[in-house]
Motif scaffolding. Structure first.
Motif: not given
Length: 159
Positions: A34-35, A37-45
């Protein structure tokens, strides 16, 4: 004439893939992307709060930036759409490491590329030590999303 105009049209659009696409928050899952704060992230929680007298349910999403490792968090309404990055992972054989940290990589078709650097920190050091040792060849996994590319992991080739 028809073929000519079609060629111009397809050439002007590139691959046609978007850097992100919208997805309903309820469809997101831990270990997905998911994006934030404008960054590509892997969801951890992901935590969903119950709806109350002051509004609809909210979802707290915590993720780790796939390129920097930085933690990002956001709280959004449960029925909202969020942007999801198109993440493409590609494995390459590690051919060489230059003195300035640049890497030479080769894909399974034999094409090479020299436009990436070793990641900073522990991962980069591990790759360098494994490569300089007398061990087998190394494969590195390169991820590409929203215009960024980086080496994210490695494994020892079993060939």
């Amino acid at each position: 004439m028809c073929d000519e105009s079609m060629e111009e049209f397809s050439g002007a659009t590139g691959t046609g893939a978007s850097a992100t696409f919208p997805m309903d928050v309820s469809a997101l899952r831990v270990k997905g992307f998911v994006m934030l704060k404008g960054r590509p992230c892997e969801i951890t929680e992901m935590n969903k709060s119950a709806s109350g007298k002051h509004g609809n349910a909210k979802v707290t999403i915590v993720g780790e930036d796939i390129f920097t490792g930085q933690r990002h968090e956001d709280v959004v309404p449960a029925e909202e759409n969020l942007d999801v990055p198109n993440v493409v992972r590609t494995e390459y054989s590690l051919c060489d490491i230059t003195s300035d940290g640049g890497v030479s990589l080769m894909d399974d078709k034999g094409d090479t590329r020299d436009d990436l650097k070793l990641p900073e920190g522990k991962l980069g050091e591990e790759i360098k030590v494994k490569f300089e040792g007398d061990g087998p060849d190394l494969m590195v996994m390169v991820a590409k999303a929203v215009g960024e590319e980086a080496i994210l992991s490695y494994k020892i080739s079993k060939e």
